[in-house]
Design a protein around this motif. Structure first.
Motif, PDB file in Angstrom:
ATOM      1  N   MET A   1       0.741  -1.011  -0.025  1.00  0.00           N
ATOM      2  CA  MET A   1       0.213   0.019   0.289  1.00  0.00           C
ATOM      3  C   MET A   1       0.523   1.676   0.314  1.00  0.00           C
ATOM      4  O   MET A   1       1.995   1.126   0.723  1.00  0.00           O
ATOM      5  N   ALA A   2       0.256   2.459  -0.782  1.00  0.00           N
ATOM      6  CA  ALA A   2       1.062   3.369  -0.992  1.00  0.00           C
ATOM      7  C   ALA A   2       1.585   4.108   0.423  1.00  0.00           C
ATOM      8  O   ALA A   2       0.323   4.270   1.486  1.00  0.00           O
TER       9      ALA A   2
ATOM     10  N   ALA B   1       2.493  -4.803 -10.433  1.00  0.00           N
ATOM     11  CA  ALA B   1       2.359  -4.384  -9.023  1.00  0.00           C
ATOM     12  C   ALA B   1       3.590  -5.600  -8.453  1.00  0.00           C
ATOM     13  O   ALA B   1       4.828  -4.455  -7.780  1.00  0.00           O
ATOM     14  N   ASP B   2       4.435  -5.813  -8.948  1.00  0.00           N
ATOM     15  CA  ASP B   2       5.785  -6.407  -8.700  1.00  0.00           C
ATOM     16  C   ASP B   2       7.188  -5.972  -9.171  1.00  0.00           C
ATOM     17  O   ASP B   2       7.585  -6.119  -8.142  1.00  0.00           O
ATOM     18  N   THR B   3       7.132  -4.811  -9.533  1.00  0.00           N
ATOM     19  CA  THR B   3       7.988  -3.346  -9.915  1.00  0.00           C
ATOM     20  C   THR B   3       7.476  -2.874  -8.970  1.00  0.00           C
ATOM     21  O   THR B   3       7.754  -1.500  -8.922  1.00  0.00           O
ATOM     22  N   GLY B   4       6.179  -2.274  -8.456  1.00  0.00           N
ATOM     23  CA  GLY B   4       5.755  -1.267  -7.330  1.00  0.00           C
ATOM     24  C   GLY B   4       5.020  -0.885  -7.630  1.00  0.00           C
ATOM     25  O   GLY B   4       4.499  -0.151  -6.702  1.00  0.00           O
ATOM     26  N   ASN B   5       4.408  -0.739  -8.749  1.00  0.00           N
ATOM     27  CA  ASN B   5       3.168  -0.046  -9.410  1.00  0.00           C
ATOM     28  C   ASN B   5       2.136  -0.793  -8.822  1.00  0.00           C
ATOM     29  O   ASN B   5       1.130  -1.344  -9.809  1.00  0.00           O
TER      30      ASN B   5
ATOM     31  N   THR C   1      -7.435  -1.639  -0.610  1.00  0.00           N
ATOM     32  CA  THR C   1      -6.534  -2.654   0.602  1.00  0.00           C
ATOM     33  C   THR C   1      -6.499  -3.960  -0.161  1.00  0.00           C
ATOM     34  O   THR C   1      -5.362  -5.712   0.498  1.00  0.00           O
ATOM     35  N   ALA C   2      -7.838  -4.327  -0.351  1.00  0.00           N
ATOM     36  CA  ALA C   2      -8.386  -6.023  -0.721  1.00  0.00           C
ATOM     37  C   ALA C   2      -7.483  -6.222  -1.976  1.00  0.00           C
ATOM     38  O   ALA C   2      -6.480  -7.452  -2.310  1.00  0.00           O
ATOM     39  N   SER C   3      -7.233  -5.018  -3.089  1.00  0.00           N
ATOM     40  CA  SER C   3      -6.202  -5.547  -4.218  1.00  0.00           C
ATOM     41  C   SER C   3      -4.726  -5.779  -4.208  1.00  0.00           C
ATOM     42  O   SER C   3      -4.217  -6.670  -4.127  1.00  0.00           O
ATOM     43  N   PHE C   4      -4.044  -4.797  -2.323  1.00  0.00           N
ATOM     44  CA  PHE C   4      -2.475  -5.092  -1.778  1.00  0.00           C
ATOM     45  C   PHE C   4      -3.356  -6.792  -1.461  1.00  0.00           C
ATOM     46  O   PHE C   4      -1.517  -7.525  -1.502  1.00  0.00           O
ATOM     47  N   LEU C   5      -3.934  -6.576  -0.435  1.00  0.00           N
ATOM     48  CA  LEU C   5      -3.869  -7.627   0.103  1.00  0.00           C
ATOM     49  C   LEU C   5      -3.557  -9.415  -1.379  1.00  0.00           C
ATOM     50  O   LEU C   5      -2.434 -10.167  -1.032  1.00  0.00           O
ATOM     51  N   HIS C   6      -3.958  -9.396  -2.198  1.00  0.00           N
ATOM     52  CA  HIS C   6      -4.107 -10.867  -2.910  1.00  0.00           C
ATOM     53  C   HIS C   6      -2.634 -10.570  -3.679  1.00  0.00           C
ATOM     54  O   HIS C   6      -2.534 -11.234  -3.947  1.00  0.00           O
ATOM     55  N   HIS C   7      -2.443  -9.242  -4.127  1.00  0.00           N
ATOM     56  CA  HIS C   7      -1.258  -8.869  -5.378  1.00  0.00           C
ATOM     57  C   HIS C   7       0.075  -9.522  -4.333  1.00  0.00           C
ATOM     58  O   HIS C   7       1.146 -10.170  -4.169  1.00  0.00           O
TER      59      HIS C   7
ATOM     60  N   ALA D   1      -5.022  -2.327  -8.649  1.00  0.00           N
ATOM     61  CA  ALA D   1      -6.516  -1.686  -7.889  1.00  0.00           C
ATOM     62  C   ALA D   1      -7.330  -1.239  -8.914  1.00  0.00           C
ATOM     63  O   ALA D   1      -8.501  -1.777  -8.252  1.00  0.00           O
ATOM     64  N   ASN D   2      -7.187  -0.693 -10.313  1.00  0.00           N
ATOM     65  CA  ASN D   2      -8.023  -0.782 -10.920  1.00  0.00           C
ATOM     66  C   ASN D   2      -8.596  -1.979 -11.038  1.00  0.00           C
ATOM     67  O   ASN D   2     -10.298  -1.592 -11.669  1.00  0.00           O
TER      68      ASN D   2
END
Length: 310
Positions: free
Chosen positions: A1-2, A223-227, A168-174, A232-233
């Motif tokens: 999460m940012a 997301a693996d590279t930090g984006n 948060t759900a997106s962060f959790l998943h990734h 999330a979208n």
């Protein structure tokens, strides 16, 4: 999460989701028979798509026959049949936990994995005890000896977060699939945990579709590279689409109709409305191979982007 206050999800999309959530809340309590139909349909399509993303070759109709009739499909492997019944059972258990507002912890994560991989993996429900290499991954999965600590950190972060629930759900998943805590079945469990988190916060479950598999993995790689933004979208769009499906149960102007039918009441062709749907400007969902929208959504599009006189 940012660590910044900047939201990862597009403001227009979040505003649309917020408006639909208010509309859905105004419909509560939803009649039990309607909720039952929604549950059965979502359980089926989630099971089909989640397994298909991982290479299961059962069709939607074959999955339906296995789950509802207990039939055996000729030419399909025993493993594929087990994957269908296991994932559906795990979906039921996930919904039970979400309705109780259970916080995600090690016990819940391992229980869901055990249900998903029961009869398939020898280490069902247990974190891996060896290192693995994921084909196509930007970086290697963490050493197995670090899994317990990394999962502790993930659970703590999602428990104490203050971000938007979809972020948060997106962060959790990734982060879950990045840690890759199990020897196999991580993607299926991640999609169930994402829904557990969302449903516990009164969102409808999301279905990540087989047809979008390429985009799904592309967003995870970003997301693996930090984006985390693209992923999330991607998740937010899935939330938005299922909210549309849930709202359609009220009928009236929210009833979902094929664009071919809706186009007859507008100055535009079906093809043009389909283009606007693909661009995300017209609120629509694809059911099978056909775009559907509602009179409410088309009217909103006309007032914001097109001609107001229908």
């Amino acid at each position: 999460m940012a660590d910044t206050d900047t939201q990862l999800i597009k403001g227009e999309l979040l505003a649309r989701i917020s408006e639909k959530m208010k509309q859905l809340d105004s419909m509560r309590p939803i009649p039990a028979d309607v909720l039952g139909r929604l549950h059965e349909e979502t359980r089926l399509v989630h099971t089909y798509h989640s397994n298909a993303i991982e290479g299961n070759t059962l069709t939607l109709q074959e999955t339906k026959l296995i789950l509802e009739e207990g039939l055996t499909i000729g030419g399909k492997s025993l493993r594929e049949h087990i994957e269908a019944t296991n994932n559906a059972k795990a979906f039921d258990r996930m919904e039970e936990l979400a309705k109780k507002k259970c916080s995600i912890d090690h016990i819940i994560i391992q229980e869901i994995h055990e249900i998903v991989t029961r009869g398939i993996l020898e280490d069902a429900g247990r974190y891996r005890t060896r290192n693995v290499r994921i084909t196509g991954a930007v970086k290697s999965s963490p050493d197995w000896s670090k899994i317990a600590k990394l999962m502790d950190e993930l659970i703590e972060k999602i428990t104490e977060n203050s971000e938007h629930p979809i972020e948060t759900a997106s962060f959790l998943h990734h982060r879950f699939v990045e840690i890759h805590p199990f020897s196999d079945g991580n993607g299926r469990v991640a999609r169930l945990l994402t829904n557990l988190y969302l449903i516990a916060r009164d969102y409808p479950p999301v279905v990540l579709k087989k047809e979008d598999r390429g985009k799904y993995y592309k967003c995870l790689r970003a997301a693996d590279t930090g984006n985390l933004g693209p992923f999330a979208n991607y998740i937010a769009k899935a939330v938005d689409e299922n909210l549309t499906l849930y709202l359609s149960i009220s009928g009236g102007n929210d009833e979902l109709l094929p664009l071919k039918e809706l186009a007859m009441e507008t100055p535009y062709s079906q093809e043009y409305l389909s283009l606007r749907a693909r661009q995300g400007l017209l609120d629509a969902v694809k059911i099978g191979k056909t775009w559907h929208s509602s009179k409410h959504a088309v009217g909103q599009y006309l007032s914001e982007h097109g001609k107001k006189d229908i």
